[in-house]
Write a protein that holds these residues in place. Structure first.
Motif, short mmCIF file in Angstrom:
data_model
loop_
_atom_site.label_atom_id
_atom_site.label_comp_id
_atom_site.label_asym_id
_atom_site.label_seq_id
_atom_site.Cartn_x
_atom_site.Cartn_y
_atom_site.Cartn_z
N UNK A 2 0.82 -1.22 0.00
CA UNK A 2 0.00 0.00 0.00
C UNK A 2 0.85 1.26 0.00
N UNK A 3 2.09 1.14 0.44
CA UNK A 3 2.98 2.29 0.46
C UNK A 3 3.68 2.51 -0.87
N UNK A 4 3.35 1.71 -1.87
CA UNK A 4 3.96 1.87 -3.18
C UNK A 4 5.27 1.14 -3.37
N UNK A 5 5.62 0.29 -2.42
CA UNK A 5 6.85 -0.50 -2.59
C UNK A 5 6.73 -1.38 -3.82
N UNK A 60 -2.43 -10.08 -5.06
CA UNK A 60 -3.47 -10.19 -6.08
C UNK A 60 -4.72 -9.40 -5.69
N UNK A 61 -5.10 -9.48 -4.43
CA UNK A 61 -6.29 -8.77 -3.98
C UNK A 61 -6.09 -7.26 -4.03
N UNK A 62 -4.86 -6.82 -3.81
CA UNK A 62 -4.56 -5.39 -3.86
C UNK A 62 -4.18 -4.91 -5.26
N UNK A 63 -4.20 -5.82 -6.23
CA UNK A 63 -3.78 -5.53 -7.60
C UNK A 63 -2.36 -4.95 -7.61
N UNK A 64 -1.52 -5.46 -6.73
CA UNK A 64 -0.13 -5.04 -6.64
C UNK A 64 0.67 -5.84 -7.64
N UNK A 115 -9.52 -5.51 6.38
CA UNK A 115 -8.42 -4.68 6.89
C UNK A 115 -8.42 -3.30 6.23
N UNK A 116 -8.67 -3.26 4.93
CA UNK A 116 -8.72 -1.98 4.23
C UNK A 116 -9.86 -1.12 4.75
N UNK A 117 -11.00 -1.73 5.06
CA UNK A 117 -12.12 -0.96 5.60
C UNK A 117 -11.79 -0.40 6.97
N UNK A 118 -11.03 -1.14 7.77
CA UNK A 118 -10.62 -0.67 9.09
C UNK A 118 -9.62 0.48 8.96
#
Length: 122
Positions: A2-5, A60-64, A115-118
């Motif tokens: 999520x931090x763009x790593x 995969x879920x985060x489309x990373x 987790x994203x909703x939290x």
């Protein structure tokens, strides 16, 4: 992720960990609630993915679309919460009639979304 790593370092990527998804835990609780008694049961998903597969499912879920980089040697880089080899025997729960809702890897998407909703709440 999520931090763009663009790269995630992963030591002991082949370590197997027995996850327990919330929905599978709820299914086990429902099973034992209908059959009161004294017992000790392991609560675990039916699959035992490697750390690398867990990270890949989250990606995969985060489309990373970054790279998972295997790190060898010392544990000063690439540590993760699945580094302890763990496989649980859930046969006693299955004998009681427990039916898992799904495999851990399949249910990771729900966990990630929760987790994203939290994260957006705080």
């Amino acid at each position: 992720m999520l931090n763009g790593n663009r790269s995630i370092r992963l030591a002991q990527a082949d370590t197997t960990d027995h996850l327990t998804a919330a929905r599978n835990t709820a299914a086990l609780i429902k099973t034992v609630a209908l059959l009161p008694g004294r017992r000790i049961l392991n609560a675990a998903d039916p699959d035992t993915p490697t750390a690398e597969k867990i990270v890949a499912a989250i990606a995969a879920e985060l489309a990373w679309d970054g790279q998972i980089e295997r790190v060898y040697g010392g544990l000063d880089r690439g540590s993760h919460p699945w580094m302890t080899e763990m496989i649980l025997d859930s046969s006693a729960a299955l004998e009681l009639g427990y039916q898992p809702v799904g495999n851990g890897l399949d249910l990771i998407a729900e966990e990630v979304q929760w987790l994203l909703s939290r994260k957006s709440d705080g």
